[in-house]
Every structure is written in C-alpha cells, then in structure tokens.
Design a protein around this motif. Structure first.
Motif, PDB file in Angstrom:
ATOM      1  N   ILE A 127       0.714  -1.196   0.054  1.00 16.52           N
ATOM      2  CA  ILE A 127       0.040  -0.013  -0.003  1.00 16.52           C
ATOM      3  C   ILE A 127       0.788   1.274   0.002  1.00 16.52           C
ATOM      4  O   ILE A 127       1.788   1.250   0.861  1.00 16.52           O
ATOM      5  CB  ILE A 127      -0.821   0.012   1.278  1.00 16.52           C
ATOM      6  CG1 ILE A 127      -1.835  -1.295   1.173  1.00 16.52           C
ATOM      7  CG2 ILE A 127      -1.451   1.336   1.460  1.00 16.52           C
ATOM      8  CD1 ILE A 127      -2.699  -1.152   2.446  1.00 16.52           C
ATOM      9  N   SER A 128       0.585   2.058  -0.946  1.00 11.58           N
ATOM     10  CA  SER A 128       1.322   3.113  -1.074  1.00 11.58           C
ATOM     11  C   SER A 128       0.528   4.483  -0.610  1.00 11.58           C
ATOM     12  O   SER A 128      -0.861   4.908  -1.111  1.00 11.58           O
ATOM     13  CB  SER A 128       1.714   3.666  -2.656  1.00 11.58           C
ATOM     14  OG  SER A 128       2.405   4.919  -2.638  1.00 11.58           O
ATOM     15  N   ALA A 129       1.143   5.227   0.499  1.00 12.98           N
ATOM     16  CA  ALA A 129       0.290   6.474   1.147  1.00 12.98           C
ATOM     17  C   ALA A 129       1.157   7.555   0.317  1.00 12.98           C
ATOM     18  O   ALA A 129       0.396   8.771   0.783  1.00 12.98           O
ATOM     19  CB  ALA A 129       0.240   6.467   2.507  1.00 12.98           C
ATOM     20  N   GLU A 130       2.071   7.713  -0.253  1.00 11.07           N
ATOM     21  CA  GLU A 130       2.602   8.860  -0.460  1.00 11.07           C
ATOM     22  C   GLU A 130       2.011   9.679  -1.327  1.00 11.07           C
ATOM     23  O   GLU A 130       1.721  11.064  -1.194  1.00 11.07           O
ATOM     24  CB  GLU A 130       4.134   8.553  -1.133  1.00 11.07           C
ATOM     25  CG  GLU A 130       5.120   7.980  -0.345  1.00 11.07           C
ATOM     26  CD  GLU A 130       5.101   6.610   0.125  1.00 11.07           C
ATOM     27  OE1 GLU A 130       5.960   6.316   0.868  1.00 11.07           O
ATOM     28  OE2 GLU A 130       4.024   6.089  -0.018  1.00 11.07           O
ATOM     29  N   GLU A 131       1.238   9.372  -2.530  1.00 12.21           N
ATOM     30  CA  GLU A 131       0.623  10.136  -3.096  1.00 12.21           C
ATOM     31  C   GLU A 131      -0.612  10.801  -2.551  1.00 12.21           C
ATOM     32  O   GLU A 131      -0.899  12.018  -2.993  1.00 12.21           O
ATOM     33  CB  GLU A 131      -0.135   9.229  -4.630  1.00 12.21           C
ATOM     34  CG  GLU A 131       0.813   8.699  -5.367  1.00 12.21           C
ATOM     35  CD  GLU A 131       1.318   7.509  -4.800  1.00 12.21           C
ATOM     36  OE1 GLU A 131       2.249   6.659  -5.668  1.00 12.21           O
ATOM     37  OE2 GLU A 131       0.973   6.952  -3.789  1.00 12.21           O
ATOM     38  N   PHE A 167       4.878  10.809   4.938  1.00  9.58           N
ATOM     39  CA  PHE A 167       4.620  10.329   3.743  1.00  9.58           C
ATOM     40  C   PHE A 167       5.070  11.512   2.619  1.00  9.58           C
ATOM     41  O   PHE A 167       4.921  11.065   1.632  1.00  9.58           O
ATOM     42  CB  PHE A 167       3.401   9.681   3.663  1.00  9.58           C
ATOM     43  CG  PHE A 167       3.418   8.426   4.172  1.00  9.58           C
ATOM     44  CD1 PHE A 167       4.113   6.947   3.772  1.00  9.58           C
ATOM     45  CD2 PHE A 167       2.491   7.861   5.335  1.00  9.58           C
ATOM     46  CE1 PHE A 167       4.122   5.937   4.506  1.00  9.58           C
ATOM     47  CE2 PHE A 167       2.512   6.907   5.948  1.00  9.58           C
ATOM     48  CZ  PHE A 167       3.077   5.751   5.588  1.00  9.58           C
ATOM     49  N   SER A 168       4.497  12.680   3.162  1.00 11.28           N
ATOM     50  CA  SER A 168       4.641  13.644   2.150  1.00 11.28           C
ATOM     51  C   SER A 168       5.876  14.702   1.921  1.00 11.28           C
ATOM     52  O   SER A 168       6.297  15.145   0.819  1.00 11.28           O
ATOM     53  CB  SER A 168       3.580  14.557   2.165  1.00 11.28           C
ATOM     54  OG  SER A 168       3.484  15.226   3.499  1.00 11.28           O
ATOM     55  N   LEU A 169       6.955  14.604   2.999  1.00 13.41           N
ATOM     56  CA  LEU A 169       7.890  15.458   3.142  1.00 13.41           C
ATOM     57  C   LEU A 169       9.044  14.251   3.445  1.00 13.41           C
ATOM     58  O   LEU A 169       9.106  13.689   4.277  1.00 13.41           O
ATOM     59  CB  LEU A 169       8.004  16.257   4.387  1.00 13.41           C
ATOM     60  CG  LEU A 169       6.828  17.377   4.542  1.00 13.41           C
ATOM     61  CD1 LEU A 169       6.964  18.190   5.685  1.00 13.41           C
ATOM     62  CD2 LEU A 169       6.849  18.018   3.201  1.00 13.41           C
ATOM     63  N   GLU A 170       9.910  14.189   2.316  1.00  9.69           N
ATOM     64  CA  GLU A 170      11.212  13.383   2.358  1.00  9.69           C
ATOM     65  C   GLU A 170      11.959  13.267   3.573  1.00  9.69           C
ATOM     66  O   GLU A 170      12.270  12.505   4.199  1.00  9.69           O
ATOM     67  CB  GLU A 170      11.825  13.687   0.967  1.00  9.69           C
ATOM     68  CG  GLU A 170      12.949  12.505   0.964  1.00  9.69           C
ATOM     69  CD  GLU A 170      13.671  12.698  -0.390  1.00  9.69           C
ATOM     70  OE1 GLU A 170      14.666  12.032  -0.554  1.00  9.69           O
ATOM     71  OE2 GLU A 170      13.432  13.602  -1.219  1.00  9.69           O
ATOM     72  N   ALA A 171      12.308  14.603   4.015  1.00  9.89           N
ATOM     73  CA  ALA A 171      13.049  14.577   5.417  1.00  9.89           C
ATOM     74  C   ALA A 171      12.455  14.202   6.414  1.00  9.89           C
ATOM     75  O   ALA A 171      13.033  13.790   7.481  1.00  9.89           O
ATOM     76  CB  ALA A 171      13.497  16.187   5.477  1.00  9.89           C
ATOM     77  N   GLU A 219      13.816   8.776   7.953  1.00  9.92           N
ATOM     78  CA  GLU A 219      14.504   7.803   9.153  1.00  9.92           C
ATOM     79  C   GLU A 219      13.236   6.834   9.618  1.00  9.92           C
ATOM     80  O   GLU A 219      13.673   5.759  10.034  1.00  9.92           O
ATOM     81  CB  GLU A 219      14.685   8.746  10.363  1.00  9.92           C
ATOM     82  CG  GLU A 219      15.720   9.792  10.113  1.00  9.92           C
ATOM     83  CD  GLU A 219      16.298  10.560  11.405  1.00  9.92           C
ATOM     84  OE1 GLU A 219      15.730  10.449  12.271  1.00  9.92           O
ATOM     85  OE2 GLU A 219      17.131  11.595  11.309  1.00  9.92           O
ATOM     86  N   ILE A 220      12.004   7.048   9.495  1.00 14.28           N
ATOM     87  CA  ILE A 220      10.806   6.290   9.923  1.00 14.28           C
ATOM     88  C   ILE A 220      10.659   5.222   8.881  1.00 14.28           C
ATOM     89  O   ILE A 220      10.478   3.955   9.421  1.00 14.28           O
ATOM     90  CB  ILE A 220       9.724   7.101  10.204  1.00 14.28           C
ATOM     91  CG1 ILE A 220       9.785   8.063  11.367  1.00 14.28           C
ATOM     92  CG2 ILE A 220       8.681   6.298  10.494  1.00 14.28           C
ATOM     93  CD1 ILE A 220       8.855   9.096  11.739  1.00 14.28           C
ATOM     94  N   ILE A 221      10.441   5.569   7.693  1.00 18.09           N
ATOM     95  CA  ILE A 221       9.909   4.613   6.854  1.00 18.09           C
ATOM     96  C   ILE A 221      11.066   3.946   6.137  1.00 18.09           C
ATOM     97  O   ILE A 221      10.514   3.178   5.060  1.00 18.09           O
ATOM     98  CB  ILE A 221       8.767   4.904   5.771  1.00 18.09           C
ATOM     99  CG1 ILE A 221       9.306   6.100   5.197  1.00 18.09           C
ATOM    100  CG2 ILE A 221       7.755   5.605   6.878  1.00 18.09           C
ATOM    101  CD1 ILE A 221       8.386   6.736   4.344  1.00 18.09           C
TER     102      ILE A 221
END
Length: 240
Positions: free
Chosen positions: A116-120, A155-159, A163-165
């Motif tokens: 499952i992808s939540a990024e989008e 999931f929306s901010l790379e920084a 560390e978490i995902i």
C-alpha cells in the motif's frame, strides 16, 4: 442543487476519472486519482471554504491545462471532480468515522500481500493545506493537535519520513502510520469543525458542497479554473 452532483462516483466513474488523469490529455505533472483524493480531503475539512477557481487549477499542475476532446468531455470531467469533492464532504457530514483515504495497492510479484502506497494521497493533502497555509497555522502551532499531521508529513515530506519509513523496521512502521491516517484526518476535521461553526450562517456552512452544474460554452470561463475563456484555454485544443 443538482441531485446528480450529490451522487457518489460509481466504481466505473472513478475509473473514468482516474484514466483521464493518467492520460496524455493532461499535463505530465497533473494529480493522479489518489493525490486528488488527498487534495480534496484537505480542502473539504479545512478552516476555510475555497471556490473551485482557487483549487481546480492546481489539479492540472503547473505545466498548463487539459486538452479536452469536446465541450461535453470538459463538462463531464468537471462534474466528476465536483462529485468526488462532494462525496468527501458528505462523508464528513454524515459519518466521519467511516472516512478512508483512497490509497494505491501494488500487487507483489511473488504473490505476497499487496504493498500500500500512502505517498500520493499525503502529498495531495499537503498541497491542499498549502493553498491556505496561513489559515492552517493555528492547528500547526497547537502542540497537541499538530501531531495529527505527523502521519501525513511523514509520507509527503522526504526529510520527515526518511528515518521512519526507511529504517530496519520500515515495513512495520509504514503499516502503523498508514493505519493512523483515518483517525488523524477525522481529528483534523473535528478540530476545524468548531472554527467553521463560528462563521456567519450561509457564508461557510459545514454542509458546503458544490452545485449548479451548467454546460460549458466557448465564451464561458474555462472549467479548469484558469480564469480564461474556454475558447482561449482548454477549448483551444478541443477537437471540433
């Protein structure tokens, strides 16, 4: 209000909208269906009511406007987007506890559980917040409630998410954060609901939905929200 615009999208209609957003008729940086759902969710539950002219252009990205096949096609897509928005609003009006973000599921090649992808979705929600970032500041500054934005930011901010995902327990961490999204969004809706209730009746009611669908004419404003006449915007590429 046009009762048709009150109807949730069927699975076929949702696929139709998704296919259009993935087609060559829209700019490359247009939102996909999951990003659009997150974007419209932020707009629907946020502190202010935005007109379509304020949020619709961002759906198509920064590279231009869609090239609809016809006037009827333009109207069709606009109606689907409006109904998608209204569907989200109605969910929070009637049963906010039933809200679920629309997330992609990717089939695993080895027959294991789908990914499952939540990024989008989360990127879309963040874009919705940024439309009126100043109005969102009270929630962001509130130490208790700003935690509601943590799964979305991850999931929306790379920084924020690296560390978490991307750690040794990344799969478990991702699952836990995705599971938190519905509760987080419901909490955000509840936070802003009191703000919306303090606004003058009829100006920004909590039951706000879009309606009044009308046919797109060549001299009318373009439904993409650019502010230009249709014939000088998306209509310029329409096949006559």
């Amino acid at each position: 209000m046009d009762m048709v615009l009150n109807q949730p999208l069927s699975e076929t209609e949702q696929d139709e909208l998704a296919d259009f957003l993935d087609s060559d008729l829209v700019p490359e940086d247009s939102m996909d269906i999951c990003m659009l759902h997150g974007y419209l969710t932020a707009i629907a539950i946020g502190p202010v009511t935005l007109l379509p002219s304020e949020w619709l252009p961002r759906v198509w990205g920064d590279a231009g406007e869609p090239a609809f096949d016809s006037l009827e096609h333009a109207q069709r897509i606009l109606d689907l987007v409006v109904r998608y928005y209204n569907e989200i609003v109605l969910t929070f009006m009637e049963a906010p506890e039933q809200f679920l973000p629309y997330l992609y599921e990717y089939e695993d090649k080895h027959g294991e559980e789908p990914t499952i992808s939540a990024e989008e979705w989360c990127v879309g929600f963040s874009l919705g917040v940024h439309l009126r970032s100043k109005d969102w500041e009270p929630l962001i500054a509130n130490k208790e409630f700003t935690l509601l934005l943590a799964p979305i930011a991850t999931f929306s901010l790379e920084a924020a998410g690296n560390e978490i995902i991307e750690g040794p327990n990344s799969d478990e961490a991702r699952e836990d954060l995705i599971a938190l999204l519905p509760t987080a969004v419901q909490g955000i809706h509840a936070y802003w609901q009191t703000v919306r209730e303090k606004r003058p009746p009829g100006l920004v009611p909590d039951s706000f939905r879009l309606g009044g669908s009308s046919k797109v004419r060549r001299n009318a404003l373009c439904p993409c929200g650019s502010g230009k006449k249709y014939k000088k915007c998306c209509g310029a590429a329409v096949k006559m």
